[in-house]
Design a protein around this motif. Structure first.
Motif, PDB file in Angstrom:
ATOM      1  N   GLU A 107      37.106  48.013  30.475  1.00 26.97           N
ATOM      2  CA  GLU A 107      37.217  47.671  29.056  1.00 26.97           C
ATOM      3  C   GLU A 107      37.498  46.188  28.838  1.00 26.97           C
ATOM      4  N   LEU A 108      37.586  45.433  29.928  1.00 27.04           N
ATOM      5  CA  LEU A 108      37.891  44.000  29.869  1.00 27.04           C
ATOM      6  C   LEU A 108      36.624  43.175  30.050  1.00 27.04           C
ATOM      7  N   PRO A 109      36.646  41.916  29.616  1.00 28.54           N
ATOM      8  CA  PRO A 109      35.477  41.054  29.842  1.00 28.54           C
ATOM      9  C   PRO A 109      35.138  40.995  31.335  1.00 28.54           C
ATOM     10  N   ASP A 110      33.856  41.063  31.627  1.00 30.89           N
ATOM     11  CA  ASP A 110      33.355  40.982  33.012  1.00 30.89           C
ATOM     12  C   ASP A 110      34.106  41.939  33.943  1.00 30.89           C
ATOM     13  N   HIS A 111      34.411  43.116  33.429  1.00 32.09           N
ATOM     14  CA  HIS A 111      35.103  44.169  34.195  1.00 32.09           C
ATOM     15  C   HIS A 111      36.373  43.647  34.867  1.00 32.09           C
ATOM     16  N   GLY A 112      37.115  42.826  34.149  1.00 29.91           N
ATOM     17  CA  GLY A 112      38.371  42.276  34.659  1.00 29.91           C
ATOM     18  C   GLY A 112      38.195  41.077  35.562  1.00 29.91           C
ATOM     19  N   GLY A 113      36.955  40.638  35.728  1.00 27.23           N
ATOM     20  CA  GLY A 113      36.689  39.454  36.544  1.00 27.23           C
ATOM     21  C   GLY A 113      36.324  39.755  37.984  1.00 27.23           C
ATOM     22  N   TYR A 114      36.509  40.984  38.420  1.00 32.36           N
ATOM     23  CA  TYR A 114      36.233  41.327  39.818  1.00 32.36           C
ATOM     24  C   TYR A 114      34.808  40.979  40.253  1.00 32.36           C
ATOM     25  N   PRO A 115      33.781  41.275  39.456  1.00 32.74           N
ATOM     26  CA  PRO A 115      32.414  40.949  39.895  1.00 32.74           C
ATOM     27  C   PRO A 115      32.176  39.458  40.140  1.00 32.74           C
ATOM     28  N   ARG A 116      32.986  38.595  39.552  1.00 32.31           N
ATOM     29  CA  ARG A 116      32.827  37.160  39.736  1.00 32.31           C
ATOM     30  C   ARG A 116      33.149  36.701  41.161  1.00 32.31           C
ATOM     31  N   TYR A 117      33.994  37.469  41.869  1.00 29.05           N
ATOM     32  CA  TYR A 117      34.535  36.974  43.131  1.00 29.05           C
ATOM     33  C   TYR A 117      34.227  37.840  44.353  1.00 29.05           C
ATOM     34  N   ARG A 118      33.534  38.919  44.175  1.00 33.25           N
ATOM     35  CA  ARG A 118      33.203  39.719  45.352  1.00 33.25           C
ATOM     36  C   ARG A 118      31.988  39.134  46.047  1.00 33.25           C
ATOM     37  N   ASP A 119      31.931  39.368  47.328  1.00 31.54           N
ATOM     38  CA  ASP A 119      30.826  38.810  48.141  1.00 31.54           C
ATOM     39  C   ASP A 119      29.549  39.557  47.933  1.00 31.54           C
TER      40      ASP A 119
END
Length: 119
Positions: A107-119
């Protein structure tokens, strides 16, 4: 509503800012009242501290230098989501890395940011 549900707690991890800078950024983002490293907005409390699990490489977000512990109090779920969303987006806009780890990441922007930093 039960006293314990998915919106009660969120751990938010931050990289790229000192503890003091993280406190100031968060206070501005959400219009919080500050008491040392504790911020309050309504009944939501946010403690911003150095992460005990911090490592030098900081490759995985749970090892980033700053950890925010966000507790709901009795705030409605939409206010919790709005508060965490503002912290994330302000951190990203300031050029910092930020990830929220909670039961409502979807429910958060960019799914809480996790997709930004996973390999």
């Amino acid at each position: 509503m039960t006293s314990s549900d998915r919106y009660d707690y969120c751990g938010l991890y931050l990289r790229g800012a000192s503890q003091e800078a993280a406190i100031e950024l968060t206070a501005r983002a959400i219009g919080a009242i500050r008491d040392g490293r504790l911020l309050r907005v309504g009944t939501i409390e946010i403690e911003i501290r150095r992460n005990d699990n911090c490592t030098h490489d900081g490759a995985d977000f749970p090892t980033w230098p700053i950890k925010m512990e966000i507790e709901r109090g009795n705030a409605p779920s939409h206010q919790v989501i709005e508060t965490v969303s503002k912290i994330l987006t302000h951190a990203w806009q300031a050029g910092h890395d930020a990830v929220a780890a909670c039961d409502y990441e979807d429910e958060l922007p960019d799914h809480g940011g996790y997709p930004r930093y996973r390999d």
